[in-house]
Scaffold this motif. Structure first.
Motif, PDB file in Angstrom:
ATOM      1  N   MET A  48       0.837  -1.176   0.000  1.00 56.96           N
ATOM      2  CA  MET A  48       0.000   0.000   0.000  1.00 56.96           C
ATOM      3  C   MET A  48       0.890   1.250   0.000  1.00 56.96           C
ATOM      4  SD  MET A  48      -2.671   1.385   2.849  1.00 56.96           S
ATOM      5  CE  MET A  48      -4.036   0.343   2.497  1.00 56.96           C
ATOM      6  N   LYS A 103       5.624   4.628  -2.950  1.00 59.03           N
ATOM      7  CA  LYS A 103       4.862   3.522  -3.535  1.00 59.03           C
ATOM      8  C   LYS A 103       5.327   2.193  -2.938  1.00 59.03           C
ATOM      9  CE  LYS A 103       4.738   3.603  -7.962  1.00 59.03           C
ATOM     10  NZ  LYS A 103       4.878   3.774  -9.393  1.00 59.03           N
ATOM     11  N   ASP A 104       4.596   1.137  -3.225  1.00 57.87           N
ATOM     12  CA  ASP A 104       4.921  -0.195  -2.712  1.00 57.87           C
ATOM     13  C   ASP A 104       6.326  -0.643  -3.082  1.00 57.87           C
ATOM     14  OD1 ASP A 104       2.399  -0.358  -1.598  1.00 57.87           O
ATOM     15  OD2 ASP A 104       1.554  -1.462  -3.289  1.00 57.87           O
ATOM     16  N   ASP A 105       6.801  -0.247  -4.262  1.00 54.28           N
ATOM     17  CA  ASP A 105       8.143  -0.647  -4.696  1.00 54.28           C
ATOM     18  C   ASP A 105       9.232   0.289  -4.153  1.00 54.28           C
ATOM     19  OD1 ASP A 105       7.812   1.649  -6.193  1.00 54.28           O
ATOM     20  OD2 ASP A 105       7.993   0.661  -8.133  1.00 54.28           O
ATOM     21  N   ARG A 106       8.866   1.132  -3.187  1.00 54.75           N
ATOM     22  CA  ARG A 106       9.742   2.068  -2.481  1.00 54.75           C
ATOM     23  C   ARG A 106      10.165   3.258  -3.335  1.00 54.75           C
ATOM     24  NH1 ARG A 106      10.841   1.085   2.695  1.00 54.75           N
ATOM     25  NH2 ARG A 106      12.901   1.985   2.528  1.00 54.75           N
TER      26      ARG A 106
END
Length: 50
Positions: free
Chosen positions: A1, A36-39
């Motif tokens: 998330m 974001k979720d992927d940092r």
């Protein structure tokens, strides 16, 4: 998330470009910094989130 990291403001002369796909407008007030979720980091203007 995705996670909201900060809402910041910079001087008008130091504005950034909104990273929303349909936007790309210069933003200097109410800049939303989002992780974001992927940092990766997104910077969005307030009207994109409305």
């Amino acid at each position: 998330m995705a996670k909201l990291l900060a809402i910041v403001e910079v001087e008008k002369g130091r504005s950034i470009r909104c990273c929303a796909e349909v936007c790309n407008r210069p933003v200097y007030k109410r800049i939303h910094v989002i992780e974001k979720d992927d940092r990766s980091i997104l910077v969005l203007g307030a009207t994109v989130l409305a």
